[in-house]
Design a protein around this motif. Sequence first.
Motif, PDB file in Angstrom:
ATOM      1  N   GLU A 291      26.919  77.874  22.206  1.00  0.00           N
ATOM      2  CA  GLU A 291      26.126  78.388  23.322  1.00  0.00           C
ATOM      3  C   GLU A 291      24.723  78.742  22.838  1.00  0.00           C
ATOM      4  OE1 GLU A 291      26.881  78.454  26.593  1.00  0.00           O
ATOM      5  OE2 GLU A 291      28.588  77.271  25.926  1.00  0.00           O
ATOM      6  N   SER A 292      23.919  77.731  22.613  1.00  0.00           N
ATOM      7  CA  SER A 292      22.567  77.906  22.090  1.00  0.00           C
ATOM      8  C   SER A 292      21.713  76.755  22.587  1.00  0.00           C
ATOM      9  CB  SER A 292      22.579  77.931  20.561  1.00  0.00           C
ATOM     10  OG  SER A 292      21.276  77.802  20.036  1.00  0.00           O
ATOM     11  N   ASP A 293      20.403  76.989  22.738  1.00  0.00           N
ATOM     12  CA  ASP A 293      19.474  75.946  23.158  1.00  0.00           C
ATOM     13  C   ASP A 293      18.830  75.242  21.971  1.00  0.00           C
ATOM     14  OD1 ASP A 293      19.833  76.351  25.919  1.00  0.00           O
ATOM     15  OD2 ASP A 293      18.480  78.068  25.884  1.00  0.00           O
ATOM     16  N   GLU A 294      19.355  75.451  20.779  1.00  0.00           N
ATOM     17  CA  GLU A 294      18.834  74.772  19.600  1.00  0.00           C
ATOM     18  C   GLU A 294      19.201  73.284  19.630  1.00  0.00           C
ATOM     19  OE1 GLU A 294      19.415  78.140  16.191  1.00  0.00           O
ATOM     20  OE2 GLU A 294      21.084  77.718  17.541  1.00  0.00           O
ATOM     21  N   VAL A 295      18.463  72.499  18.847  1.00  0.00           N
ATOM     22  CA  VAL A 295      18.724  71.062  18.726  1.00  0.00           C
ATOM     23  C   VAL A 295      18.936  70.733  17.257  1.00  0.00           C
ATOM     24  CG1 VAL A 295      17.746  68.743  19.019  1.00  0.00           C
ATOM     25  CG2 VAL A 295      17.397  70.479  20.788  1.00  0.00           C
ATOM     26  N   LEU A 296      19.940  69.919  16.965  1.00  0.00           N
ATOM     27  CA  LEU A 296      20.231  69.518  15.595  1.00  0.00           C
ATOM     28  C   LEU A 296      19.542  68.204  15.286  1.00  0.00           C
ATOM     29  CD1 LEU A 296      24.076  70.162  15.585  1.00  0.00           C
ATOM     30  CD2 LEU A 296      22.245  71.791  15.163  1.00  0.00           C
ATOM     31  N   VAL A 297      18.874  68.134  14.136  1.00  0.00           N
ATOM     32  CA  VAL A 297      18.309  66.878  13.631  1.00  0.00           C
ATOM     33  C   VAL A 297      19.346  66.296  12.672  1.00  0.00           C
ATOM     34  CG1 VAL A 297      16.404  65.777  12.403  1.00  0.00           C
ATOM     35  CG2 VAL A 297      15.974  67.792  13.838  1.00  0.00           C
ATOM     36  N   MET A 298      19.872  65.121  12.997  1.00  0.00           N
ATOM     37  CA  MET A 298      20.962  64.509  12.235  1.00  0.00           C
ATOM     38  C   MET A 298      20.463  63.326  11.414  1.00  0.00           C
ATOM     39  SD  MET A 298      23.580  66.319  13.486  1.00  0.00           S
ATOM     40  CE  MET A 298      24.973  65.345  12.880  1.00  0.00           C
ATOM     41  N   GLN A 299      21.033  63.157  10.236  1.00  0.00           N
ATOM     42  CA  GLN A 299      20.891  61.928   9.455  1.00  0.00           C
ATOM     43  C   GLN A 299      22.301  61.401   9.229  1.00  0.00           C
ATOM     44  OE1 GLN A 299      18.327  63.006   6.016  1.00  0.00           O
ATOM     45  NE2 GLN A 299      16.932  61.463   6.819  1.00  0.00           N
ATOM     46  N   GLY A 300      22.669  60.388   9.990  1.00  0.00           N
ATOM     47  CA  GLY A 300      24.047  59.927   9.960  1.00  0.00           C
ATOM     48  C   GLY A 300      24.954  61.022  10.509  1.00  0.00           C
ATOM     49  N   SER A 301      25.988  61.358   9.729  1.00  0.00           N
ATOM     50  CA  SER A 301      26.926  62.400  10.159  1.00  0.00           C
ATOM     51  C   SER A 301      26.542  63.771   9.636  1.00  0.00           C
ATOM     52  CB  SER A 301      28.338  62.052   9.674  1.00  0.00           C
ATOM     53  OG  SER A 301      28.377  61.996   8.246  1.00  0.00           O
ATOM     54  N   GLN A 302      25.428  63.863   8.902  1.00  0.00           N
ATOM     55  CA  GLN A 302      25.014  65.123   8.302  1.00  0.00           C
ATOM     56  C   GLN A 302      23.904  65.781   9.119  1.00  0.00           C
ATOM     57  OE1 GLN A 302      26.612  66.423   5.505  1.00  0.00           O
ATOM     58  NE2 GLN A 302      27.946  64.682   5.932  1.00  0.00           N
ATOM     59  N   VAL A 303      23.939  67.105   9.179  1.00  0.00           N
ATOM     60  CA  VAL A 303      22.875  67.846   9.850  1.00  0.00           C
ATOM     61  C   VAL A 303      21.728  68.055   8.864  1.00  0.00           C
ATOM     62  CG1 VAL A 303      22.246  69.969  11.038  1.00  0.00           C
ATOM     63  CG2 VAL A 303      24.516  69.000  11.352  1.00  0.00           C
ATOM     64  N   HIS A 304      20.559  67.569   9.217  1.00  0.00           N
ATOM     65  CA  HIS A 304      19.380  67.667   8.359  1.00  0.00           C
ATOM     66  C   HIS A 304      18.661  68.999   8.559  1.00  0.00           C
ATOM     67  CE1 HIS A 304      14.997  67.189   7.647  1.00  0.00           C
ATOM     68  NE2 HIS A 304      15.347  66.379   6.656  1.00  0.00           N
ATOM     69  N   SER A 305      18.485  69.423   9.817  1.00  0.00           N
ATOM     70  CA  SER A 305      17.685  70.612  10.116  1.00  0.00           C
ATOM     71  C   SER A 305      17.905  70.997  11.571  1.00  0.00           C
ATOM     72  CB  SER A 305      16.197  70.346   9.840  1.00  0.00           C
ATOM     73  OG  SER A 305      15.790  69.109  10.408  1.00  0.00           O
ATOM     74  N   LEU A 306      17.177  72.007  12.023  1.00  0.00           N
ATOM     75  CA  LEU A 306      17.331  72.510  13.383  1.00  0.00           C
ATOM     76  C   LEU A 306      15.983  72.610  14.081  1.00  0.00           C
ATOM     77  CD1 LEU A 306      19.704  75.593  12.879  1.00  0.00           C
ATOM     78  CD2 LEU A 306      20.312  73.419  13.932  1.00  0.00           C
ATOM     79  N   ILE A 307      15.993  72.415  15.391  1.00  0.00           N
ATOM     80  CA  ILE A 307      14.857  72.774  16.236  1.00  0.00           C
ATOM     81  C   ILE A 307      15.251  74.064  16.938  1.00  0.00           C
ATOM     82  CG2 ILE A 307      13.296  72.086  18.090  1.00  0.00           C
ATOM     83  CD1 ILE A 307      13.198  70.213  15.702  1.00  0.00           C
ATOM     84  N   ASP A 308      14.492  75.117  16.707  1.00  0.00           N
ATOM     85  CA  ASP A 308      14.841  76.419  17.271  1.00  0.00           C
ATOM     86  C   ASP A 308      14.755  76.388  18.797  1.00  0.00           C
ATOM     87  OD1 ASP A 308      15.680  79.003  17.118  1.00  0.00           O
ATOM     88  OD2 ASP A 308      13.961  79.740  15.971  1.00  0.00           O
ATOM     89  N   SER A 309      15.387  77.356  19.446  1.00  0.00           N
ATOM     90  CA  SER A 309      15.364  77.433  20.907  1.00  0.00           C
ATOM     91  C   SER A 309      13.925  77.489  21.420  1.00  0.00           C
ATOM     92  CB  SER A 309      16.128  78.667  21.379  1.00  0.00           C
ATOM     93  OG  SER A 309      17.478  78.591  20.980  1.00  0.00           O
ATOM     94  N   PRO A 310      13.629  76.841  22.543  1.00  0.00           N
ATOM     95  CA  PRO A 310      12.245  76.777  23.029  1.00  0.00           C
ATOM     96  C   PRO A 310      11.798  78.074  23.683  1.00  0.00           C
ATOM     97  CG  PRO A 310      13.688  75.743  24.621  1.00  0.00           C
ATOM     98  CD  PRO A 310      14.550  76.115  23.449  1.00  0.00           C
ATOM     99  N   TRP A 311      10.488  78.313  23.639  1.00  0.00           N
ATOM    100  CA  TRP A 311       9.911  79.416  24.394  1.00  0.00           C
ATOM    101  C   TRP A 311       8.554  78.990  24.929  1.00  0.00           C
ATOM    102  CZ3 TRP A 311       5.176  80.850  22.627  1.00  0.00           C
ATOM    103  CH2 TRP A 311       4.903  80.753  21.254  1.00  0.00           C
ATOM    104  N   ALA A 312       8.098  79.685  25.964  1.00  0.00           N
ATOM    105  CA  ALA A 312       6.766  79.452  26.536  1.00  0.00           C
ATOM    106  C   ALA A 312       6.265  80.776  27.094  1.00  0.00           C
ATOM    107  CB  ALA A 312       6.807  78.390  27.631  1.00  0.00           C
ATOM    108  N   VAL A 313       4.973  81.048  26.878  1.00  0.00           N
ATOM    109  CA  VAL A 313       4.352  82.299  27.313  1.00  0.00           C
ATOM    110  C   VAL A 313       3.016  81.980  27.962  1.00  0.00           C
ATOM    111  CG1 VAL A 313       3.367  84.502  26.529  1.00  0.00           C
ATOM    112  CG2 VAL A 313       5.466  83.643  25.486  1.00  0.00           C
ATOM    113  N   ASP A 314       2.717  82.646  29.102  1.00  0.00           N
ATOM    114  CA  ASP A 314       1.437  82.383  29.761  1.00  0.00           C
ATOM    115  C   ASP A 314       0.353  83.335  29.286  1.00  0.00           C
ATOM    116  OD1 ASP A 314       1.680  84.809  31.140  1.00  0.00           O
ATOM    117  OD2 ASP A 314       1.822  83.899  33.125  1.00  0.00           O
ATOM    118  N   ALA A 315      -0.844  83.234  29.875  1.00  0.00           N
ATOM    119  CA  ALA A 315      -2.006  83.993  29.410  1.00  0.00           C
ATOM    120  C   ALA A 315      -1.834  85.499  29.584  1.00  0.00           C
ATOM    121  CB  ALA A 315      -3.263  83.526  30.145  1.00  0.00           C
ATOM    122  N   ASN A 316      -0.922  85.905  30.474  1.00  0.00           N
ATOM    123  CA  ASN A 316      -0.669  87.329  30.704  1.00  0.00           C
ATOM    124  C   ASN A 316       0.504  87.851  29.891  1.00  0.00           C
ATOM    125  OD1 ASN A 316      -2.771  87.528  32.571  1.00  0.00           O
ATOM    126  ND2 ASN A 316      -1.451  86.895  34.278  1.00  0.00           N
ATOM    127  N   GLY A 317       1.037  87.009  29.019  1.00  0.00           N
ATOM    128  CA  GLY A 317       2.163  87.424  28.190  1.00  0.00           C
ATOM    129  C   GLY A 317       3.502  87.322  28.870  1.00  0.00           C
TER     130      GLY A 317
END
Length: 281
Positions: free
Chosen positions: A142-168
Motif C-alpha cells: 500500500e504505497s505510491d512508490e515505483v520499483l525500477v527493475m532490472q530483470g527479476s531484481q529490484v534496482h531502485s525506487l521512485i519515491d511517492s509523488p508530491w506537488a505543492v503550489d505557490a501558497n504551500g
Amino acid sequence: MATAAFTAAVLLTAASGTAQAGDAEVGAKASEQIVATADRSAETAGEVRDAEDRSDVSVSSSDGSVAMDGVTMRTDVEDTAAEQVSGSVVQTGSDDMAIVTREHEEGAQTMVVLQSPDSPRSVSFTFDQGATLRMARDLGVESDEVLVMQGSQVHSLIDSPWAVDANGNRVETYYSVTGNTLTQHLKPSAGTAYPVTMDPDWVGIAKCAGAIALAAGAIIVPGGLVAKLISKVGSLKKAAKIIYRTVKAKKYNDKVKALRTMAVELGASLTGIGLIADKCG
C-alpha cells in the motif's frame, strides 16, 4: 518570475556568445529564482534533499539526465537548455516549465516547476539499460512508490509523488507507468496558485529495498512481518531503512535475533526473514 521560455532564450543566446552582460545577468537571476521556487516547495513538502558526492550517481550538466548504478533516467522534454545553478542542473524550455535536478545522499531529486496554468499537466521520465518499472501496489504494497527493475531484481525506487503550489498547498498528483516510462500527472484545482512544483525522487537503496519488495510480492504472507511493517510506516523505503538498522549486526544469527525481536513487537510472523537478513545486512 521570468517565464521558462524567456529564460531559455537568454541562456541560448549566452551560449552562442552574443548575449549582452545585462541579458546574461537577467537569465542567471531567472534560473536562480526557479531553483529557489523548487527549494521552497520541497521544504514545504518536507522533501528537501541535500547533495553530497556519490560515485554511483551523476547528473549530466548538458541535459539533466541522471545515471545511477548502470541505469540512466532522462526527462522526455524536448528543446530545453540546461545550466548549472547552485549545485543543480536547471533545464528550461518553451513550454512554461523548468526542471531542477540534483544529486542527494540517496540518489537524485528532479523537481518540475510548472510556471502557469498553460504549463503541461504531466511530465515523463524514461529509464534505459533494460530497466522496467512496476508500481509498488502491484506487489500488494500500500504505497505510491515505483520499483525500477532490472530483470527479476529490484534496482531502485521512485519515491511517492508530491506537488505543492505557490501558497504551500498540496496539489493532487499521481504516477502512471508504461514499460520503462514513468509519468507524473498533476490535477490542479481552481484555487491552485502557480508556480507549482512536483517531484519524482529516485532513490538508490536497491539491495535492501529490493529484498523487501520481492518478499512482499512473493513470500511474505498477509499479516507477516514485512507486510505489517510496510503497512505501519506506509513506505517501502522507510521499511527498508528500519530493517537495515535492525539487521546491521555482523553475524547472521544476530540479524535474525534482532528481526525476531522486532517481529514480536509488531506481533508478526518471521516468514521470509532469511532473504531480507541476507540483503539488508
